[in-house]
Motif scaffolding. Structure first.
Motif, mmCIF file in Angstrom:
data_model
loop_
_atom_site.group_PDB
_atom_site.id
_atom_site.type_symbol
_atom_site.label_atom_id
_atom_site.label_comp_id
_atom_site.label_asym_id
_atom_site.label_seq_id
_atom_site.Cartn_x
_atom_site.Cartn_y
_atom_site.Cartn_z
ATOM 1 N N ILE A 21 0.964 -0.764 -0.121
ATOM 2 C CA ILE A 21 -0.076 -0.182 -0.147
ATOM 3 C C ILE A 21 1.134 0.974 -0.071
ATOM 4 C CG2 ILE A 21 -1.858 1.640 1.521
ATOM 5 C CD1 ILE A 21 -2.636 -1.270 2.042
ATOM 6 N N GLN A 22 0.950 2.289 -0.906
ATOM 7 C CA GLN A 22 1.450 3.380 -0.807
ATOM 8 C C GLN A 22 0.475 4.087 -0.732
ATOM 9 O OE1 GLN A 22 4.189 2.339 -4.238
ATOM 10 N NE2 GLN A 22 5.509 3.953 -3.019
ATOM 11 N N VAL A 23 0.913 5.386 -0.514
ATOM 12 C CA VAL A 23 -0.380 6.566 0.378
ATOM 13 C C VAL A 23 0.207 7.934 -1.546
ATOM 14 C CG1 VAL A 23 -1.167 8.520 1.614
ATOM 15 C CG2 VAL A 23 -1.014 5.089 2.174
ATOM 16 N N MET A 24 -0.523 8.375 -1.365
ATOM 17 C CA MET A 24 -0.151 9.911 -2.256
ATOM 18 C C MET A 24 -0.337 10.648 -1.223
ATOM 19 S SD MET A 24 0.991 10.727 -4.931
ATOM 20 C CE MET A 24 0.991 9.885 -6.753
ATOM 21 N N PRO A 25 0.949 12.121 -1.084
ATOM 22 C CA PRO A 25 1.058 12.409 -0.132
ATOM 23 C C PRO A 25 -0.441 13.280 -0.606
ATOM 24 C CG PRO A 25 3.052 12.226 -0.422
ATOM 25 C CD PRO A 25 2.318 10.978 -1.442
ATOM 26 N N THR A 26 -1.013 14.313 0.075
ATOM 27 C CA THR A 26 -2.241 15.474 -0.324
ATOM 28 C C THR A 26 -1.257 16.896 -1.050
ATOM 29 O OG1 THR A 26 -2.576 16.308 1.740
ATOM 30 C CG2 THR A 26 -3.861 14.913 1.269
ATOM 31 N N GLU A 27 0.459 16.433 -0.563
ATOM 32 C CA GLU A 27 1.206 17.913 -0.664
ATOM 33 C C GLU A 27 1.732 17.756 -2.274
ATOM 34 O OE1 GLU A 27 3.313 15.773 2.137
ATOM 35 O OE2 GLU A 27 1.348 16.480 1.932
ATOM 36 N N ALA A 28 1.573 16.655 -2.505
ATOM 37 C CA ALA A 28 2.105 16.281 -4.171
ATOM 38 C C ALA A 28 0.794 16.621 -4.917
ATOM 39 C CB ALA A 28 2.212 14.873 -4.177
ATOM 40 N N GLU A 29 0.769 18.021 -4.987
ATOM 41 C CA GLU A 29 0.077 18.216 -6.272
ATOM 42 C C GLU A 29 -0.359 17.622 -8.159
ATOM 43 O OE1 GLU A 29 -0.394 22.873 -5.747
ATOM 44 O OE2 GLU A 29 -1.187 22.949 -3.867
ATOM 45 N N GLU A 30 0.983 18.246 -7.911
ATOM 46 C CA GLU A 30 1.683 17.580 -9.564
ATOM 47 C C GLU A 30 1.993 16.036 -8.989
ATOM 48 O OE1 GLU A 30 4.412 20.139 -11.775
ATOM 49 O OE2 GLU A 30 3.165 21.937 -10.139
ATOM 50 N N ASN A 31 1.050 15.130 -9.749
ATOM 51 C CA ASN A 31 1.794 14.126 -9.547
ATOM 52 C C ASN A 31 1.001 13.043 -11.259
ATOM 53 O OD1 ASN A 31 -0.933 12.184 -9.227
ATOM 54 N ND2 ASN A 31 -1.116 13.898 -7.537
ATOM 55 N N ALA A 32 1.082 12.079 -11.094
ATOM 56 C CA ALA A 32 0.869 11.225 -12.165
ATOM 57 C C ALA A 32 0.014 10.383 -12.972
ATOM 58 C CB ALA A 32 2.398 9.974 -12.781
ATOM 59 N N GLY A 33 -0.933 11.142 -11.585
ATOM 60 C CA GLY A 33 -2.418 10.406 -11.525
ATOM 61 C C GLY A 33 -3.510 10.572 -11.285
ATOM 62 N N PRO A 34 -3.870 12.555 -12.119
ATOM 63 C CA PRO A 34 -5.222 13.124 -12.262
ATOM 64 C C PRO A 34 -5.476 12.861 -13.050
ATOM 65 C CG PRO A 34 -3.133 14.426 -12.718
ATOM 66 C CD PRO A 34 -2.404 12.821 -12.167
ATOM 67 N N GLY A 35 -5.290 12.201 -14.123
ATOM 68 C CA GLY A 35 -6.097 11.075 -14.924
ATOM 69 C C GLY A 35 -7.399 10.413 -14.268
ATOM 70 N N GLY A 36 -7.199 9.633 -13.331
ATOM 71 C CA GLY A 36 -8.217 8.922 -12.701
ATOM 72 C C GLY A 36 -7.674 7.765 -12.560
#
Length: 98
Positions: A21-36
């Protein structure tokens, strides 16, 4: 209480040898996952497929080039997220706050 039980369940799952399990930090505004949400499925016969799930659209992707893009995005997300150990610690911290 529901959130607490969900967090407890995640901690339990994270202790299994075959679960990461890996959590994406909420402060990581730019990441590779906003597409869904997407998944890369590696089948026993060596074939790789992609599954893309976004609002109102969901589909199986078999084009090798598109699957490769999803696989690269998946790997990039993993490198941007907290490590499994830090993710478990983060979830346990949230548990202490609920």
């Amino acid at each position: 209480m529901v959130l607490r039980r969900q967090l407890e369940h995640l901690v339990e799952l994270s202790q299994l040898r075959h679960v990461e399990i890996q959590v994406m930090p909420t402060e990581a505004e730019e990441n590779a996952g906003p597409g869904g949400s997407h998944r890369v499925l590696k089948l026993g016969d060596g074939k790789t497929l992609g599954l893309n799930e976004v609002q109102l659209i969901s589909g199986l992707i078999s084009d090798p080039r598109q699957v490769q893009i999803l696989d690269m995005r998946y790997n990039l997300l993993g490198s941007q997220a907290l490590t499994p150990r830090l993710s478990r610690e983060f979830i346990e911290k949230l548990l202490g706050e609920t």
